[in-house]
Design a protein around this motif. Structure first.
Motif, PDB file in Angstrom:
ATOM      1  N   LYS A 117       0.847  -1.198   0.000  1.00  0.00           N
ATOM      2  CA  LYS A 117       0.000   0.000   0.000  1.00  0.00           C
ATOM      3  C   LYS A 117       0.880   1.245   0.000  1.00  0.00           C
ATOM      4  O   LYS A 117       2.001   1.235   0.508  1.00  0.00           O
ATOM      5  N   GLY A 137      -2.240  -1.228  -4.345  1.00  0.00           N
ATOM      6  CA  GLY A 137      -3.461  -0.446  -4.431  1.00  0.00           C
ATOM      7  C   GLY A 137      -3.407   0.489  -5.620  1.00  0.00           C
ATOM      8  O   GLY A 137      -2.356   0.653  -6.256  1.00  0.00           O
ATOM      9  N   GLU A 138      -4.509   1.121  -5.910  1.00  0.00           N
ATOM     10  CA  GLU A 138      -4.564   2.018  -7.068  1.00  0.00           C
ATOM     11  C   GLU A 138      -3.603   3.193  -6.940  1.00  0.00           C
ATOM     12  O   GLU A 138      -3.119   3.722  -7.936  1.00  0.00           O
ATOM     13  N   SER A 139      -3.304   3.608  -5.699  1.00  0.00           N
ATOM     14  CA  SER A 139      -2.377   4.721  -5.504  1.00  0.00           C
ATOM     15  C   SER A 139      -0.975   4.265  -5.116  1.00  0.00           C
ATOM     16  O   SER A 139      -0.139   5.091  -4.751  1.00  0.00           O
ATOM     17  N   SER A 181       4.125   3.830 -11.352  1.00  0.00           N
ATOM     18  CA  SER A 181       2.724   3.803 -10.907  1.00  0.00           C
ATOM     19  C   SER A 181       2.263   2.369 -10.695  1.00  0.00           C
ATOM     20  O   SER A 181       2.919   1.411 -11.122  1.00  0.00           O
ATOM     21  N   ALA A 182       1.131   2.228 -10.066  1.00  0.00           N
ATOM     22  CA  ALA A 182       0.583   0.896  -9.821  1.00  0.00           C
ATOM     23  C   ALA A 182       0.305   0.160 -11.129  1.00  0.00           C
ATOM     24  O   ALA A 182       0.591  -1.033 -11.255  1.00  0.00           O
ATOM     25  N   SER A 183      -0.246   0.879 -12.111  1.00  0.00           N
ATOM     26  CA  SER A 183      -0.564   0.218 -13.391  1.00  0.00           C
ATOM     27  C   SER A 183       0.705  -0.207 -14.109  1.00  0.00           C
ATOM     28  O   SER A 183       0.760  -1.299 -14.692  1.00  0.00           O
ATOM     29  N   VAL A 194      -3.613  -5.348  -8.650  1.00  0.00           N
ATOM     30  CA  VAL A 194      -3.918  -4.019  -8.120  1.00  0.00           C
ATOM     31  C   VAL A 194      -5.382  -4.000  -7.699  1.00  0.00           C
ATOM     32  O   VAL A 194      -6.267  -4.335  -8.494  1.00  0.00           O
ATOM     33  N   ALA A 196      -8.436  -1.958  -4.832  1.00  0.00           N
ATOM     34  CA  ALA A 196      -8.740  -0.677  -4.190  1.00  0.00           C
ATOM     35  C   ALA A 196      -7.791  -0.464  -3.010  1.00  0.00           C
ATOM     36  O   ALA A 196      -7.427  -1.421  -2.314  1.00  0.00           O
ATOM     37  N   ASP A 197      -7.383   0.780  -2.786  1.00  0.00           N
ATOM     38  CA  ASP A 197      -6.404   1.077  -1.736  1.00  0.00           C
ATOM     39  C   ASP A 197      -6.795   0.501  -0.383  1.00  0.00           C
ATOM     40  O   ASP A 197      -5.956  -0.050   0.340  1.00  0.00           O
TER      41      ASP A 197
END
Length: 273
Positions: A117, A137-139, A181-183, A194, A196-197
């Motif tokens: 995270k 997570g997404e962030s 980035s996460a992606s 990945v 949700a945070d």
């Protein structure tokens, strides 16, 4: 065997940094203190617990790496670096302790899951690269971070990163101190999934628990094959696979798995260990 053991505690909450439960050995690699930097107590306690797993003194089917603060791990404690009277001696000691834990991760020979995270920077990114399953997570963001303070990587980053993303991309990431980035991390194979945070910790723990509930020896064998693959030709590796599957078929887990399939029942992996 010990089912629940604490070897270190966080400075603020007295919760264990290292503990075992349900076959999962959890190591909290950072806390909210000092900006979620690498927790020195976790290095020592984690290495000790991992060696206990390797020696058969502690039961574990999976290792779970987590952060207790907003980030997985934001790297080393740079303020402590600056305050050291003899920086080279201090940094060498930190690196040796960090590397002892990394070596113990491999010595334990269990699947490693990371709950990534927030930020995984510096030593945090190095740890993620040792995970078999890394949930972000997404962030989530990853960054080498060493170059920004005029230092070179540790924790095996210059060994693991080229193997994960290729030599050219690894050089670009480290030499430009790229924020990933996460992606991007998922596309490049640095993150397995990945989510949700708010779900990172729960999904990572569920993955670790699922692994720990399965056939431990088979998982060890599969990890060894995956680790050995880059060093062998296909023909050589086919021979290793044949040797491994034959060995597993005669072991308690293999017999239980096959017999359960034929009997149309759920395997009792715990009883076969």
């Amino acid at each position: 065997m010990t089912s629940t053991t604490s070897t270190a505690t966080t400075p603020s909450s007295a919760e264990p940094l290292v503990h075992s439960n349900g076959g999962v050995l959890t190591i909290t690699v950072s806390t909210a203190a000092a900006g979620t930097s690498l927790a020195d107590d976790a290095l020592a306690g984690g290495a000790q617990a991992l060696r206990e797993v390797a020696r058969g003194q502690r039961e574990a089917g999976a290792i779970l790496l987590v952060g207790a603060g907003a980030n997985f791990c934001a790297g080393g404690n740079v303020r402590a670096f600056a305050a050291a009277e003899d920086r080279p001696t201090y940094l060498r000691g930190l690196a040796d302790n960090f590397h002892a834990m990394v070596a113990a991760l491999y010595e334990a020979d269990r699947p490693v899951v990371a709950a990534v995270k927030g930020w995984a920077a510096g030593a945090g990114m190095s740890l993620v690269l040792h995970a078999d399953v890394a949930i972000g997570g997404e962030s989530t963001r990853m960054r080498p971070a060493y170059r920004g303070i005029g230092l070179t990587p540790d924790g095996g980053m210059t060994w693991t990163l080229p193997r994960a993303v290729g030599a050219a991309r690894a050089r670009n990431i480290i030499l430009t101190d790229r924020v990933i980035s996460a992606s991007e991390a998922a596309d490049w194979g640095l993150l397995s999934e990945v989510v949700a945070d708010d779900d990172v910790d729960a999904v990572a723990r569920a993955a670790a628990e699922k692994i720990a509930a399965g056939p431990w020896q088979a998982d060890q064998g599969a990890r060894r094959l995956l680790s050995a693959a880059p060093d062998h030709s296909l023909v050589e590796h086919l021979a290793l696979e044949a040797q491994s599957i034959a060995l597993r078929s005669g072991a308690p887990e293999g017999r239980e798995g096959v017999d359960a399939f034929i009997g149309k029942r759920k395997p009792d992996w715990a009883a076969s260990r």
